[in-house]
Scaffold this active site. Structure first.
Site, PDB file in Angstrom:
ATOM      1  N   GLY A 254       0.835  -1.215   0.000  1.00 45.37           N
ATOM      2  CA  GLY A 254       0.000   0.000   0.000  1.00 45.37           C
ATOM      3  C   GLY A 254       0.863   1.257   0.000  1.00 45.37           C
TER       4      GLY A 254
ATOM      5  N   ARG B 289      -1.387   8.847   3.426  1.00 44.73           N
ATOM      6  CA  ARG B 289      -1.768   9.715   4.547  1.00 44.73           C
ATOM      7  C   ARG B 289      -0.680   9.861   5.617  1.00 44.73           C
ATOM      8  NH1 ARG B 289      -6.932   7.895   7.098  1.00 44.73           N
ATOM      9  NH2 ARG B 289      -6.779   5.944   5.953  1.00 44.73           N
TER      10      ARG B 289
HETATM   11  C1  UD1 Z   1      -9.000  -4.081   3.550  1.00 44.85           C
HETATM   12  C2  UD1 Z   1     -10.144  -5.104   3.382  1.00 44.85           C
HETATM   13  C3  UD1 Z   1     -11.295  -4.724   4.299  1.00 44.85           C
HETATM   14  C4  UD1 Z   1     -10.813  -4.654   5.735  1.00 44.85           C
HETATM   15  C5  UD1 Z   1      -9.628  -3.695   5.838  1.00 44.85           C
HETATM   16  C6  UD1 Z   1      -9.024  -3.761   7.213  1.00 44.85           C
HETATM   17  C7  UD1 Z   1     -10.090  -5.874   1.070  1.00 44.85           C
HETATM   18  C8  UD1 Z   1     -10.676  -5.735  -0.282  1.00 44.85           C
HETATM   19  N1  UD1 Z   1     -10.579  -5.100   1.998  1.00 44.85           N
HETATM   20  O1  UD1 Z   1      -9.502  -2.846   3.103  1.00 44.85           O
HETATM   21  O2  UD1 Z   1     -12.330  -5.676   4.199  1.00 44.85           O
HETATM   22  O3  UD1 Z   1     -11.870  -4.231   6.566  1.00 44.85           O
HETATM   23  O4  UD1 Z   1      -8.600  -4.047   4.911  1.00 44.85           O
HETATM   24  O5  UD1 Z   1      -8.051  -2.763   7.338  1.00 44.85           O
HETATM   25  O6  UD1 Z   1      -9.228  -6.697   1.285  1.00 44.85           O
HETATM   26  N2  UD1 Z   1      -2.206  -3.856  -0.051  1.00 44.85           N
HETATM   27  C9  UD1 Z   1      -1.299  -4.350  -0.961  1.00 44.85           C
HETATM   28  N3  UD1 Z   1      -1.541  -4.215  -2.295  1.00 44.85           N
HETATM   29  C10 UD1 Z   1      -2.671  -3.624  -2.766  1.00 44.85           C
HETATM   30  C11 UD1 Z   1      -3.604  -3.131  -1.822  1.00 44.85           C
HETATM   31  C12 UD1 Z   1      -3.349  -3.271  -0.479  1.00 44.85           C
HETATM   32  O7  UD1 Z   1      -0.250  -4.886  -0.579  1.00 44.85           O
HETATM   33  O8  UD1 Z   1      -2.812  -3.545  -3.985  1.00 44.85           O
HETATM   34  C13 UD1 Z   1      -1.940  -4.023   1.385  1.00 44.85           C
HETATM   35  C14 UD1 Z   1      -1.772  -2.698   2.102  1.00 44.85           C
HETATM   36  O9  UD1 Z   1      -0.414  -2.320   2.162  1.00 44.85           O
HETATM   37  C15 UD1 Z   1      -2.309  -3.002   3.476  1.00 44.85           C
HETATM   38  C16 UD1 Z   1      -3.347  -4.091   3.238  1.00 44.85           C
HETATM   39  O10 UD1 Z   1      -3.036  -4.649   1.978  1.00 44.85           O
HETATM   40  O11 UD1 Z   1      -1.331  -3.528   4.332  1.00 44.85           O
HETATM   41  C17 UD1 Z   1      -4.746  -3.543   3.263  1.00 44.85           C
HETATM   42  O12 UD1 Z   1      -4.868  -2.562   2.276  1.00 44.85           O
HETATM   43  P1  UD1 Z   1      -5.842  -1.333   2.448  1.00 44.85           P
HETATM   44  O13 UD1 Z   1      -5.798  -0.510   1.223  1.00 44.85           O
HETATM   45  O14 UD1 Z   1      -5.599  -0.681   3.729  1.00 44.85           O
HETATM   46  O15 UD1 Z   1      -7.222  -2.127   2.484  1.00 44.85           O
HETATM   47  P2  UD1 Z   1      -8.626  -1.535   2.750  1.00 44.85           P
HETATM   48  O16 UD1 Z   1      -9.159  -0.998   1.485  1.00 44.85           O
HETATM   49  O17 UD1 Z   1      -8.571  -0.656   3.922  1.00 44.85           O
END
Ligand code: UD1
Ligand code: CA
Length: 460
Positions: free
Chosen positions: A12, A16
């Site tokens: 991610g 922020r």
């Molecule tokens: C995700 C969950 C959501 C949960 C929330 C908890 C999904 C679709 N949604 O949402 O149900 O309530 O986490 O915090 O899974 N990341 C990657 N690659 C990407 C996208 C994200 O490595 O392409 C990693 C991020 O670095 C992070 C984690 O996955 O550590 C979660 O990503 P984030 O974008 O925070 O997920 P949410 O949309 O908040």
């Protein structure tokens, strides 16, 4: 036990945080967020640990420098499902994969053990939690009649009614590998965010009869993530508060558990007392009866029993013996070893030196690259001149030496056993044992000498 693979999602952006540093490298309790997750992951003794990273260059793998890890780059970042998919070639055919987030640092090992134990080839286990304020999280859908989990709906895709649900997906889950190999390539991105949602595998599981279970953490803070400096600060306080409570439960006296910071490991014996605003870094060991005065900073230090450190002392990479008295305002620098009953007082700096039993340097001194014997008294303002502008040199002060105040010892130099050095001396050569050595201009008085007087300024 079944085979365990762990995948840590850490690609991610962390927008922020408003920082050039990748989010998972920001520090909590003196160590990167990702390192907290890695320590937890290692404690579960998995077959493999994969870290999915993306943002920035190779700073993350370089900083973490753990050669047991498999680093998987995700570029571009198309969602959590897409992230996990990148690690698919590294997941075993059988066994279970535990998914962790690199920005969720405080999950307890016990909580995850429960999750893994419940998972099997026919069981998918989600870590869920009830939140008063669930906004932003994926909501857990349950069958109204059976109460069984049927799907996860992301907030952005949820109806107003679904948004009323307070049980949320923490993102942490344990999934059977055989199913992951089947499901992940079939994920689609037909949703509000045009992302490949890992959470969609839950609905897939329902259709093929894989059971979906939920486990819950003991504390909500175990599943809190860091998206901003505000959240980082909140988690830091939670971490410190938990550590302080653990110390209190072990019998350590803390003047105020809200005013202590531990950035590493702190091991305490019995009847240890720690006053307010102390910082402990690296590995610090305090023996029985050790007292640490207010505003002291100890980094990689071992302090033996009944030693007192008075306020405002800085001690780094040093071993301190029993019954010593350090400070107030002492600075003990790396490579220092103090034997028992040593006193180091205010405004005394000691570096890369050893001081034997019963010796004292109580006021305003610099002791560098020096070996001090037993029962030595170093007078106020003594300086070991260890640096000639190019190289460092050793000073040796043998047992029972008395060094008068305001002495300079020009290293390399040896002050032999039992020597006395007259105050105000500059010692450039080795001294003979048991004798008084001094180097000092003779005192004289000039009869009739007058102080200069100010010239009268011309009146305008
Ligand atoms: C995700 C969950 C959501 C949960 C929330 C908890 C999904 C679709 N949604 O949402 O149900 O309530 O986490 O915090 O899974 N990341 C990657 N690659 C990407 C996208 C994200 O490595 O392409 C990693 C991020 O670095 C992070 C984690 O996955 O550590 C979660 O990503 P984030 O974008 O925070 O997920 P949410 O949309 O908040
Ligand atoms: Ca998040």
């Amino acid at each position: 036990m079944q085979k365990l693979n762990i995948v840590i999602l850490a690609a991610g952006l962390g927008k922020r945080m408003y920082s050039a540093l990748p989010k998972v490298l920001h520090q909590l309790a003196g160590k990167p967020l990702l390192s907290h997750v890695l320590d937890t992951a290692h404690a579960l003794l998995p077959q493999t640990i994969c870290v999915v990273y993306g943002h920035g260059d190779e700073t993350i793998p370089k900083t973490i420098a753990d050669n047991e890890l498999i680093w998987v780059k995700q570029e571009p970042q198309l969602g959590t499902g897409h992230a996990l998919m990148q690690s698919l070639p590294h997941l075993d055919e059988k066994g279970v994969t535990l998914v962790l987030y690199g920005d969720v640092p405080l999950t307890r090992v016990e909580t995850l053990k429960e999750l893994i134990t419940a998972a099997s080839s026919e069981n998918l286990v989600l870590l869920t939690v009830e939140l008063n304020e669930p906004s932003g999280y994926g909501r857990i859908m349950r069958d109204v009649e059976t109460g069984k989990i049927s799907a996860i709906v992301e907030e952005k895709d949820a109806s107003l009614v679904q948004r009323q649900i307070h049980e949320v997906n923490t993102g942490i889950m344990a999934v059977p590998n055989a199913r992951l190999h089947d499901w992940l390539p079939r994920l689609e991105n037909k949703n509000a965010q045009k992302e490949y949602y890992l959470t969609d595998i839950v609905a897939m599981a329902t259709t093929v009869g894989v059971k979906i279970e939920a486990a819950h953490p003991c504390h909500t803070w175990e599943v809190l993530g860091v998206n901003s400096k505000v959240q980082l600060a909140v988690l830091e306080r939670i971490y410190q508060n938990e550590f302080a409570n653990k110390l209190l439960e072990q019998g350590v006296t803390l003047a105020d558990p809200a005013r202590i910071d531990i950035r590493g490991q702190l091991d305490c014996g019995k009847d240890v007392e720690i006053d307010i605003n102390c910082i402990f870094e690296g590995l610090v060991k305090l023996g029985d009866g050790v007292r640490v005065g207010a505003h002291s900073i100890l980094k990689n230090v071992k302090v033996e029993v009944d030693t007192t450190i008075f306020p405002f002392s800085l001690i780094e990479n040093a071993d301190i013996g029993k019954n010593c008295r350090i400070g107030p305002f002492s600075r003990i620098r790396p490579g220092t070893r103090l034997a028992n009953k040593v006193h180091v007082g205010n405004f005394v700096e000691v570096k890369n030196s050893s001081i034997a039993i019963g010796s004292k340097a109580n006021h305003l001194s610099y002791i560098g690259d020096t070996t001090i014997g037993k029962n030595v008294n170093v007078g106020a303002g003594t300086i070991t001149c260890n640096y000639d502008g190019a190289n460092k040199h050793q000073t040796i002060i043998e047992d029972n030496v008395f060094i008068g105040s305001n002495t300079q010892l020009i290293a390399p130099v040896k002050v032999a056993k039992g020597s006395t050095i007259g105050a105000g001396s500059t010692i450039t050569r080795d001294t003979p044992p048991e004798e008084l050595t001094l180097s000092r201009a003779k005192q004289m008085s000039i009869a009739g000498w007058k102080r200069p007087v100010k010239k009268e300024k011309d009146e305008k």
